[in-house]
Design a protein around this motif. Structure first.
Motif, mmCIF file in Angstrom:
data_model
loop_
_atom_site.group_PDB
_atom_site.id
_atom_site.type_symbol
_atom_site.label_atom_id
_atom_site.label_comp_id
_atom_site.label_asym_id
_atom_site.label_seq_id
_atom_site.Cartn_x
_atom_site.Cartn_y
_atom_site.Cartn_z
ATOM 1 N N PHE A 1 0.783 -1.219 0.036
ATOM 2 C CA PHE A 1 0.061 -0.062 -0.089
ATOM 3 C C PHE A 1 0.711 1.364 0.028
ATOM 4 O O PHE A 1 0.452 2.152 -0.650
ATOM 5 C CB PHE A 1 -0.745 0.032 1.212
ATOM 6 N N ALA B 1 1.957 1.757 -3.474
ATOM 7 C CA ALA B 1 0.812 2.360 -4.271
ATOM 8 C C ALA B 1 0.709 3.740 -4.190
ATOM 9 O O ALA B 1 0.183 4.544 -4.996
ATOM 10 C CB ALA B 1 -0.020 1.239 -4.168
ATOM 11 N N ARG C 1 -1.019 2.842 -10.822
ATOM 12 C CA ARG C 1 -1.522 2.622 -9.340
ATOM 13 C C ARG C 1 -3.033 1.828 -9.206
ATOM 14 O O ARG C 1 -3.144 1.128 -8.275
ATOM 15 C CB ARG C 1 -1.850 4.326 -8.846
ATOM 16 N N THR D 1 -3.060 -1.123 -6.702
ATOM 17 C CA THR D 1 -4.271 -1.098 -5.828
ATOM 18 C C THR D 1 -4.920 -2.611 -5.967
ATOM 19 O O THR D 1 -5.277 -3.169 -4.693
ATOM 20 C CB THR D 1 -5.117 0.041 -6.233
#
Length: 415
Positions: A296, A299, A380, A384
């Motif tokens: 995370f 990202a 992204r 994700t």
């Protein structure tokens, strides 16, 4: 007995370390070669990764049978030398301007075929070199070497690519595989495992039954297959994401990726202790959970342009990479030690090939898919989706029987 007292293991360790460095140098240099020299994109990197792992889909299970019948040392020597020759061909053809994406994929398929047999023999050879009660420690030492290579290899590769270019960097890896083969050839070891009887089909079925009917290995295998799918989506876009979206240059990409290796070094040093205190299953569950916040961070990392400085974007990416590597460092030795401990020597090759071939088959699907999503919807978005997938794997692992697995004689004998 100490691991250092086993000359066979020490030489195996040296060969593995040499090969690890070459592998991590190539991992970055080939992706830079595609983006910078062949003007490719994230999808091309994904297809290159897929071509490398495609042979596992076709030959993976058969390779396990052949490894259980073969002298594993000689398989390791020949496959190391063969991979070195292929790396030399890639570097030389690009150097002379004749390398094309199609030929690169063909050569990576050849590399993948050799890697099938090398990896199955590699994972099955360790239990022949050290006793069962030392397997976790032996795998921790190998994981530490891999982690050091992972931490310094990308940084070294980034510097080499910036200095001499991607083709010469690939040639460095060719030399590393040659050195690894020479170290493997120097191991003094006589095989004590009898070749299993029965047809190839029968033996493949035995390997599948062992993995997918074992109450703990089944949970581990199925969850790891899914984990590899989402992990490969990340691997296919990470370098291109850093170069294109974040605005890093080759050397900064190398340093950012090196943070995962530093984390893996720390994790592998703590792996045995964590496994003893929490139990193998719970320690691995902790690692599966940790992958989620790690990815995370990567990202959501900001670009260099948005901050007019690479310092904060580098910090965010390196923090995510460190946590990801730390989780892998803790999990790797425990997983491998558990698999090798509960599996008879006669089934080691088939067990390892079964799990590894399906895992790599997930890369064949996940890597190009990750690249295509990145090229179509953005980097992204692809990352994700990978974060969400790893979260699913973490929850699944927590609810599975594997969370309760232990390297306990009563539990192992009761399986």
């Amino acid at each position: 007995m100490k691991l250092s007292q086993s000359q066979s293991f020490v030489r195996f360790w040296a060969a593995s370390t040499t090969s690890y460095f070459g592998t991590y140098i190539t991992s970055l240099s080939l992706q830079v070669l595609i983006v910078a020299n062949l003007q490719g994109g994230a999808a091309d990197v994904g297809w290159m990764n897929a071509s490398r792992w495609l042979p596992y889909v076709v030959l993976g299970l058969v390779a396990g049978v052949m490894i259980d019948r073969a002298q594993r040392k000689y398989v390791l020597v020949l496959t190391d030398l063969g991979r070195g020759i292929l790396m030399a061909l890639i570097g030389l053809t690009d150097l002379f301007g004749t390398l094309q994406m199609g030929w690169l994929m063909v050569m990576m398929m050849g590399f993948g075929i050799l890697s099938i047999f090398h990896d199955a023999a590699y994972q099955s050879f360790v239990p022949q070199l050290v006793p069962k009660d030392m397997l976790t420690r032996a795998n921790a030492r190998l994981e530490q070497s891999a982690a050091v290579a992972e931490s310094s290899g990308p940084a070294l590769a980034g510097g080499l690519v910036a200095w001499v270019g991607a083709p010469f960097t690939v040639l460095v890896n060719a030399a590393a595989y040659g050195m690894s083969g020479a170290w493997m050839a120097s191991i003094q070891h006589a095989s004590k495992v009898e070749a299993p009887a029965g047809s190839v089909r029968t033996q493949v079925k035995e390997g599948l039954r062992w993995v997918y009917r074992h109450p703990y290995l089944r949970s581990l295998a199925l969850n790891t297959h899914a984990w590899f799918f989402f992990h490969s989506m990340t691997g296919a876009v990470l370098v291109t994401f850093a170069l294109v979206e974040l605005g890093f240059n080759e050397s900064k990409v190398g340093f950012a990726l090196a943070a995962a290796g530093i984390g893996a070094v720390a994790g592998s040093f703590l792996s045995t202790m964590v496994g003893q205190r929490l139990g193998v299953g719970l320690a691995m569950t902790f690692s599966r959970i940790l992958y989620v916040p790690a990815l995370f961070l990567i990202a959501v990392a900001p670009s260099v342009d948005s901050f007019h400085s690479p310092v904060f974007p580098m910090f965010v990416v390196m923090s995510g990479q460190f946590l990801y590597g730390f989780a892998m460092g803790v999990e790797g030795p425990l997983e491998m030690g558990y698999r090798q401990t509960v599996t008879p020597l006669s089934l080691q090759g088939r067990m390892n090939a079964t799990m590894r071939s399906i895992n790599r088959s997930m890369i064949v699907i996940g890597a190009p898919l990750g690249g295509l999503i990145a090229d179509t919807f953005g980097f992204r978005t692809s990352l994700t989706l990978a974060v969400a997938g790893l979260a699913f794997c973490a929850i699944w692992f927590w609810l599975s029987p594997m969370r309760h697995a232990k390297l306990d004689e009563n539990q192992i004998e009761g399986v």
